[in-house]
Enzyme design. Structure first.
Site, mmCIF file in Angstrom:
data_model
loop_
_atom_site.group_PDB
_atom_site.id
_atom_site.type_symbol
_atom_site.label_atom_id
_atom_site.label_comp_id
_atom_site.label_asym_id
_atom_site.label_seq_id
_atom_site.Cartn_x
_atom_site.Cartn_y
_atom_site.Cartn_z
ATOM 1 N N ARG A 63 0.854 -1.223 0.120
ATOM 2 C CA ARG A 63 -0.069 -0.005 0.135
ATOM 3 C C ARG A 63 1.249 1.799 -0.101
ATOM 4 O O ARG A 63 0.321 1.865 -0.252
ATOM 5 C CB ARG A 63 -1.064 -0.596 1.385
ATOM 6 C CG ARG A 63 -1.843 1.592 1.018
ATOM 7 C CD ARG A 63 -2.694 1.462 2.290
ATOM 8 N NE ARG A 63 -1.762 1.298 3.663
ATOM 9 C CZ ARG A 63 -3.194 1.680 5.290
ATOM 10 N NH1 ARG A 63 -3.736 2.053 5.030
ATOM 11 N NH2 ARG A 63 -1.762 2.059 5.826
ATOM 12 N N TYR A 102 -6.347 9.974 0.178
ATOM 13 C CA TYR A 102 -6.219 8.419 0.408
ATOM 14 C C TYR A 102 -7.224 8.050 0.798
ATOM 15 O O TYR A 102 -7.610 8.292 2.466
ATOM 16 C CB TYR A 102 -5.110 7.673 0.381
ATOM 17 C CG TYR A 102 -4.759 6.926 1.512
ATOM 18 C CD1 TYR A 102 -5.429 5.365 1.710
ATOM 19 C CD2 TYR A 102 -3.968 7.547 2.543
ATOM 20 C CE1 TYR A 102 -5.064 5.213 2.767
ATOM 21 C CE2 TYR A 102 -3.636 6.655 3.930
ATOM 22 C CZ TYR A 102 -4.196 5.701 4.127
ATOM 23 O OH TYR A 102 -4.027 4.421 4.911
ATOM 24 N N PHE A 107 3.499 2.777 6.196
ATOM 25 C CA PHE A 107 3.657 3.898 6.069
ATOM 26 C C PHE A 107 3.087 5.205 6.255
ATOM 27 O O PHE A 107 3.344 6.350 6.287
ATOM 28 C CB PHE A 107 3.318 3.739 4.504
ATOM 29 C CG PHE A 107 3.336 4.806 3.429
ATOM 30 C CD1 PHE A 107 4.535 5.319 2.417
ATOM 31 C CD2 PHE A 107 1.903 6.027 3.195
ATOM 32 C CE1 PHE A 107 4.098 6.683 1.827
ATOM 33 C CE2 PHE A 107 2.121 6.661 2.765
ATOM 34 C CZ PHE A 107 3.280 7.185 2.101
ATOM 35 N N ASP A 108 2.029 4.654 6.559
ATOM 36 C CA ASP A 108 1.299 5.335 6.900
ATOM 37 C C ASP A 108 1.456 6.458 8.927
ATOM 38 O O ASP A 108 2.031 8.008 8.900
ATOM 39 C CB ASP A 108 0.117 5.303 7.771
ATOM 40 C CG ASP A 108 -0.836 5.057 6.757
ATOM 41 O OD1 ASP A 108 -0.504 3.701 5.383
ATOM 42 O OD2 ASP A 108 -2.403 5.450 6.270
ATOM 43 N N THR A 109 2.162 5.277 9.595
ATOM 44 C CA THR A 109 2.568 5.814 10.684
ATOM 45 C C THR A 109 4.062 6.384 10.628
ATOM 46 O O THR A 109 3.780 7.580 10.553
ATOM 47 C CB THR A 109 3.169 5.114 11.317
ATOM 48 O OG1 THR A 109 2.157 4.226 12.118
ATOM 49 C CG2 THR A 109 3.800 4.829 13.138
#
Length: 461
Positions: A95, A113, A205-207
């Protein structure tokens, strides 16, 4: 992609104005993997909502990362039939990889997103991106853990989510409330500098994106969301949690040694109200005092512990010298980073050398106090020695702060211009278009080798 901005700073945030209703201001990316059953329903629902409620032009991009079912065909059909929909195909899973690739190619000023299951109520989309459009914030996230959020999910996922965010707060000092909610947005000029620093290509990735943004001083806006758990989610909780914990360790280590060039995310001087000079208000003094006191208290505890350990094997003067030396090195490093906000390795050796001069002053004070105690009381008790040393250290603390502030870490009135370099070393520069413009389908498989899959973030300097 913009390349006219100096690498050392971000431009001041401004309200985004669309020149035409046809030009998109928002690009909503939907990362998918084997979602042939849900993709069409998701895109149609999202498109209807944006067309009805969003006051600017928009785009919906389907980011297909290595699906093996009919997802690519569904995405291509939607792109061909709906003008605002495009598809993006990658041949590798992840992702984070999908988001980084699509956001890097996008020319739209606000990038967002959401997950394909649409677990988050779409009514939160406009409040999510409005602070970015207005220039108020740099990033925005949906939070399922805010007090006013309404969430429906099982106790297992609730426990895992809250435990993970507690780990982030305890280990990385994160202040945002929900790292993994699949509902986020970012301004493009921020993404251009931030994405090359993010190493993870999966769920962490988000964190990583949020932690680096927060450490760089960027503003993160949180929106309470209504969220309903998807019982058919294909996320593997155990493997995802393991990879997340590895990511926490990696990012924490990089931040601790100053390996990330977070200064390239700095806003221009004056963009932050705290930069403004006010008559009679010393800039940053109160915050520095608090930070210095906290570091000093911890350093004193470390010093006393080391002194007690060394005193068991050597005399009081040697024990004091060793304990003070080790605690002084730790104290200088902590004050450099936490109190005076100096990041990276630039001049780190010089700062430690100056800190050792300050250490010499403290050594003279404490050693002189011990000598005076020995001359006055002879063989004094261990408790008396500690009391004298505490008093001497308190006296040295005031002088240490003044020397740190005025000599070791003085405020720089003017920042020197950084040397020119490639600001986007990891981003592809060209895109091979598809067979025709009508289907709005992009084929970027040939460019994937330009994006390192496991690059060393130190090269981002």
């Amino acid at each position: 992609m913009r390349t006219d901005t100096p690498i050392g700073t971000l431009p001041a945030r401004e309200h985004l104005l669309a020149d035409s209703a046809d030009l998109p201001v928002l690009d909503v990316v939907i990362p998918v993997y084997n979602e042939e059953d849900d993709l069409e329903r998701c895109v149609l629902r999202l498109h209807e909502h944006l067309a009805r409620t969003f006051p600017y032009g928009f785009r919906i991009t389907v980011a297909d990362n290595a699906s093996t079912d009919r997802t690519p065909q569904v995405a291509a059909r939607l792109a061909a039939s709906i003008a605002e929909v495009r598809s993006f195909r990658l041949e590798e899973k992840g992702r984070g990889r999908a988001l980084r690739t699509v956001w890097s190619h996008s020319d739209v000023p606000v990038l967002a997103y959401m997950d394909v299951d649409l677990s988050t109520d779409l009514n939160a989309l406009l409040p999510l991106v409005a602070p970015l459009i207005s220039g108020h914030s740099d990033l925005a996230i949906g939070s399922r853990l805010a007090r006013s959020s309404r969430v429906v999910r099982g106790p297992k996922r609730e426990f895992i989510s809250r435990a993970y965010n507690l780990i982030l707060r305890g280990s990385l000092a994160a202040r945002f409330s929900d790292a993994q909610c699949g509902f986020k947005a970012i301004r493009r000029e921020v993404a251009e500098r931030l994405l090359p620093m993010v190493e993870d290509t999966g769920w962490f990735f988000d964190t990583e994106l949020l932690v680096l943004a927060e450490r760089a001083g960027l503003r993160i806006h949180e929106v309470p969301v209504d969220w309903v758990d998807d019982p058919d989610s294909t996320v593997h909780i155990v493997s995802t949690a393991t990879e997340d914990l590895k990511g926490v360790w990696r990012v924490g280590r990089a931040l601790a040694v100053g390996a990330l060039p977070l200064d390239r995310l700095a806003r221009p001087f004056g963009d932050d109200p705290r930069d403004r000079q006010l008559t009679g208000v010393p800039g940053g003094l109160a915050r520095q005092l608090v930070g210095f006191c906290v570091v000093g208290a911890l350093s004193t505890l470390l010093y006393l512990l080391l002194y007690s350990v060394f005193r068991a094997g050597v005399g009081p003067q040697a024990a004091n010298a060793f304990a003070l030396l080790l605690s002084a090195v730790a104290n200088t490093a902590a004050n450099r980073r936490l109190t005076f906000g100096v990041r990276g390795r630039d001049r780190a050796v010089r700062h430690q050398a100056q800190g050792l001069v300050v250490f010499g002053i403290g050594l003279a004070l404490t050693s002189g106090s011990l000598a005076a105690l020995d001359a006055a009381a002879g063989n004094a008790s261990h408790g008396t020695e500690l009391a004298v040393l505490i008093t001497a250290n308190l006296a040295a603390t005031v002088l240490r702060f003044l020397l740190f502030r005025a000599w070791v870490f003085p405020e720089r009135r003017e920042a020197s211009a950084p040397a020119p370099q490639d600001p986007y070393p990891y981003l592809p520069t060209t895109t091979t278009a598809g067979d025709g413009a009508a289907d709005h389908t992009w084929d970027v498989t040939v460019q994937l080798h330009r994006i390192p899959q496991d690059h060393d973030t130190r090269n981002a300097r």
